[in-house]
Write an enzyme that holds these catalytic residues in place. Structure first.
Site, PDB file in Angstrom:
ATOM      1  N   HIS A   1       7.993  45.541  39.488  1.00 55.95           N
ATOM      2  CA  HIS A   1       7.571  44.598  40.535  1.00 55.95           C
ATOM      3  C   HIS A   1       8.762  44.436  41.483  1.00 55.95           C
ATOM      4  O   HIS A   1       9.698  43.692  41.195  1.00 55.95           O
ATOM      5  CB  HIS A   1       7.186  43.248  39.923  1.00 55.95           C
ATOM      6  CG  HIS A   1       5.973  43.313  39.054  1.00 55.95           C
ATOM      7  ND1 HIS A   1       4.712  43.541  39.558  1.00 55.95           N
ATOM      8  CD2 HIS A   1       5.828  43.207  37.716  1.00 55.95           C
ATOM      9  CE1 HIS A   1       3.836  43.553  38.563  1.00 55.95           C
ATOM     10  NE2 HIS A   1       4.490  43.366  37.436  1.00 55.95           N
TER      11      HIS A   1
ATOM     12  N   GLU B   1       7.586  41.968  27.461  1.00 51.32           N
ATOM     13  CA  GLU B   1       8.639  41.111  28.009  1.00 51.32           C
ATOM     14  C   GLU B   1       9.428  40.350  26.935  1.00 51.32           C
ATOM     15  O   GLU B   1       9.539  39.117  26.977  1.00 51.32           O
ATOM     16  CB  GLU B   1       8.026  40.152  29.045  1.00 51.32           C
ATOM     17  CG  GLU B   1       7.341  40.918  30.165  1.00 51.32           C
ATOM     18  CD  GLU B   1       6.622  40.041  31.194  1.00 51.32           C
ATOM     19  OE1 GLU B   1       6.592  38.814  31.026  1.00 51.32           O
ATOM     20  OE2 GLU B   1       6.088  40.604  32.178  1.00 51.32           O
TER      21      GLU B   1
ATOM     22  N   ASP C   1       4.373  47.295  42.147  1.00 54.97           N
ATOM     23  CA  ASP C   1       4.011  46.771  43.468  1.00 54.97           C
ATOM     24  C   ASP C   1       5.314  46.417  44.181  1.00 54.97           C
ATOM     25  O   ASP C   1       6.353  46.239  43.553  1.00 54.97           O
ATOM     26  CB  ASP C   1       3.014  45.598  43.423  1.00 54.97           C
ATOM     27  CG  ASP C   1       3.402  44.465  42.492  1.00 54.97           C
ATOM     28  OD1 ASP C   1       4.603  44.249  42.258  1.00 54.97           O
ATOM     29  OD2 ASP C   1       2.485  43.775  42.001  1.00 54.97           O
TER      30      ASP C   1
ATOM     31  N   ASN D   1       7.058  46.772  26.888  1.00 54.59           N
ATOM     32  CA  ASN D   1       6.948  46.716  28.346  1.00 54.59           C
ATOM     33  C   ASN D   1       7.791  45.545  28.858  1.00 54.59           C
ATOM     34  O   ASN D   1       7.737  44.456  28.286  1.00 54.59           O
ATOM     35  CB  ASN D   1       5.458  46.487  28.670  1.00 54.59           C
ATOM     36  CG  ASN D   1       5.124  46.567  30.127  1.00 54.59           C
ATOM     37  OD1 ASN D   1       5.452  47.553  30.798  1.00 54.59           O
ATOM     38  ND2 ASN D   1       4.442  45.546  30.642  1.00 54.59           N
TER      39      ASN D   1
ATOM     40  N   GLU E   1       3.572  48.697  36.263  1.00 49.42           N
ATOM     41  CA  GLU E   1       2.989  47.586  37.048  1.00 49.42           C
ATOM     42  C   GLU E   1       3.516  47.606  38.483  1.00 49.42           C
ATOM     43  O   GLU E   1       3.822  46.560  39.068  1.00 49.42           O
ATOM     44  CB  GLU E   1       3.311  46.229  36.391  1.00 49.42           C
ATOM     45  CG  GLU E   1       2.874  46.136  34.937  1.00 49.42           C
ATOM     46  CD  GLU E   1       3.078  44.750  34.325  1.00 49.42           C
ATOM     47  OE1 GLU E   1       3.348  43.795  35.064  1.00 49.42           O
ATOM     48  OE2 GLU E   1       2.957  44.640  33.089  1.00 49.42           O
TER      49      GLU E   1
HETATM   50  O1  9MR Z   1      -1.953  40.156  36.904  1.00 48.47           O
HETATM   51  C1  9MR Z   1      -1.878  39.142  35.931  1.00 48.47           C
HETATM   52  C2  9MR Z   1      -2.328  37.833  36.538  1.00 48.47           C
HETATM   53  O2  9MR Z   1      -3.679  37.889  36.907  1.00 48.47           O
HETATM   54  C3  9MR Z   1      -2.084  36.708  35.554  1.00 48.47           C
HETATM   55  O3  9MR Z   1      -2.387  35.476  36.167  1.00 48.47           O
HETATM   56  C4  9MR Z   1      -0.643  36.732  35.112  1.00 48.47           C
HETATM   57  C5  9MR Z   1      -0.318  35.637  34.106  1.00 48.47           C
HETATM   58  O4  9MR Z   1       1.022  35.686  33.755  1.00 48.47           O
HETATM   59  O5  9MR Z   1      -0.353  37.979  34.520  1.00 48.47           O
HETATM   60  C6  9MR Z   1      -0.448  38.998  35.445  1.00 48.47           C
HETATM   61  O6  9MR Z   1      -0.004  40.205  34.898  1.00 48.47           O
HETATM   62  C7  9MR Z   1       1.348  40.222  34.442  1.00 48.47           C
HETATM   63  C8  9MR Z   1       1.437  41.214  33.309  1.00 48.47           C
HETATM   64  O7  9MR Z   1       0.501  40.882  32.321  1.00 48.47           O
HETATM   65  C9  9MR Z   1       2.827  41.258  32.727  1.00 48.47           C
HETATM   66  N1  9MR Z   1       3.809  41.508  33.735  1.00 48.47           N
HETATM   67  C10 9MR Z   1       3.748  40.665  34.913  1.00 48.47           C
HETATM   68  C11 9MR Z   1       2.336  40.692  35.504  1.00 48.47           C
HETATM   69  C12 9MR Z   1       2.283  39.879  36.792  1.00 48.47           C
HETATM   70  O8  9MR Z   1       2.506  38.530  36.514  1.00 48.47           O
END
Ligand code: 9MR
Length: 364
Positions: free
Chosen positions: A251, A173, A281, A215, A279
């Site tokens: 997402h 990101e 969903d 990513n 990722e």
């Molecule tokens: O799924 C992850 C969640 O459990 C964490 O709390 C969160 C913290 O930012 O990160 C989530 O995963 C993220 C991923 O690492 C990067 N892209 C967005 C995802 C969803 O927030």
């Protein structure tokens, strides 16, 4: 009866109060909603038959105590690839300077190995889930470069050479929404965009066999942010910096899946990088309805079909496969039901949408 009415009634008749959990009406019972009906040998089996490397899922360590959950996850028939949702991030792996912990990362990696799955490792450099010391120590450019290089040498080095290793999300990101300019964080603010080439170069050195990805989200469709990511790829390539792939987080929101996925994926492919849906969903405003679930089926079909249409798209990862462990409800109030299996591990219509796309069928 509303909860407040139940309380008043209970007080009047001197009865014991119902618990709020029992009295609050739950959204429509899942038995009233349509479910998936496809009977298949497995999503990963279908993905491979369609020429993809995998169909996979994110998972997280706390879920691994749920044996019903793991009984599905353990089947590489559905999920041939795993992404650790949290346990390889900086705060999990280097919570204090030069102190590395791999217990949780190894737990997921061991599962991946014993299941014969492949690993997408996530992630090495990100502004979130970054321990405070990285910012608080006020490193200058030389110091922060050394910190990044040491982190990557140790973390990617720890997993180097594992046969399950497919790819690292090296930088996560890096771009702002909107114009796709570089995100201001400790890395960019100290090193400019050079932190990206520093990280990619260190990752190649640490694990020469892992594919190296950047990513990000909101780069799945054409637009300024996708163009900015393509420009970043071109500039890294021009500088001889290793970059193998771009992860499209995906997402999405039910009914709002972009219409330019294929065109955009092709634009990335034309640069000579691979891509992956990393990722996926597709969330909705709760409660679930039959109409929303049907639209979600269409939306999952659209995304999976887009990957199938572009050979540079190597695989599809859902950001966990059951609503029970989705990150969505805790982040987006009132939203959820974003994955292809419900809270009870029952396939939803979205599952059928994935199956139809993987089989190369028209949407039904
Ligand atoms: O799924 C992850 C969640 O459990 C964490 O709390 C969160 C913290 O930012 O990160 C989530 O995963 C993220 C991923 O690492 C990067 N892209 C967005 C995802 C969803 O927030």
């Amino acid at each position: 009866m509303k909860f407040s009415q139940a309380v008043k009634l209970a007080v009047l008749v001197g009865a014991s109060l119902p618990t709020q959990a029992a009295a609050v009406p739950t959204p429509a019972a899942s038995s009233a909603l349509p479910t998936g009906t496809s009977v298949v040998s497995g999503l990963n089996v279908l993905a491979k038959a369609a020429g993809k490397l995998y169909f996979g899922s994110a998972t997280d360590n706390p879920e691994l105590t749920d044996t019903t959950y793991t009984s599905y996850l353990d089947s590489s028939a559905h999920f041939g690839q795993i992404t650790p949702g949290n346990s390889l991030k900086w705060d999990a792996t280097e919570p204090e300077p030069n102190t590395f912990t791999f217990t949780e990362g190894d737990q997921v990696t061991d599962l991946v190995k014993s299941n014969g799955q492949i690993l997408r490792a996530h992630n090495l450099v990100w502004h979130e889930q970054l321990p405070d010391w990285v910012t608080a120590n006020n490193y200058n450019a030389t110091g922060l470069t050394a910190v990044i290089q040491n982190h990557i040498a140790n973390v990617a080095g720890h997993y180097k050479g594992q046969p399950c290793m497919y790819a690292w999300d090296v930088v996560n990101e890096p771009l702002n929404d909107g114009d796709g300019s570089f995100r201001s964080d400790v890395f960019y603010d100290t090193l400019g965009s050079s932190y990206i080439s520093i990280a990619l170069t260190a990752a190649r050195e640490a694990d020469p066999n892992a594919k190296l990805y950047i990513n990000d989200y909101n780069i799945e469709s054409t637009g300024a942010k996708a163009t900015a990511m393509q420009n970043l790829v071109k500039s890294l390539q021009a500088d001889g910096v290793p970059i193998d792939g771009i992860g499209m987080e995906s997402h999405f929101i039910v009914g709002e899946v972009p219409t330019t996925l294929v065109e955009n994926f092709q634009a990335f492919a034309a640069l000579g990088v691979e891509i992956a849906i990393t990722e996926l969903d597709i969330r909705m405003t709760l409660p679930e309805t039959a109409a929303l679930l049907e639209q979600q089926k269409q939306d999952f079909y659209t995304v999976v079909d887009a990957c199938l249409q572009v050979s540079a798209c190597k695989g599809i990862t859902v950001w966990d496969w059951t609503d029970k462990y989705s990150w969505v409800p805790s982040t987006f109030s009132g939203q959820g039901a974003a994955t292809p299996f419900d809270d009870n591990f029952v396939e939803k219509p979205a599952f059928d949408g994935i199956v139809e796309a993987l089989k190369g069928q028209s949407f039904s």
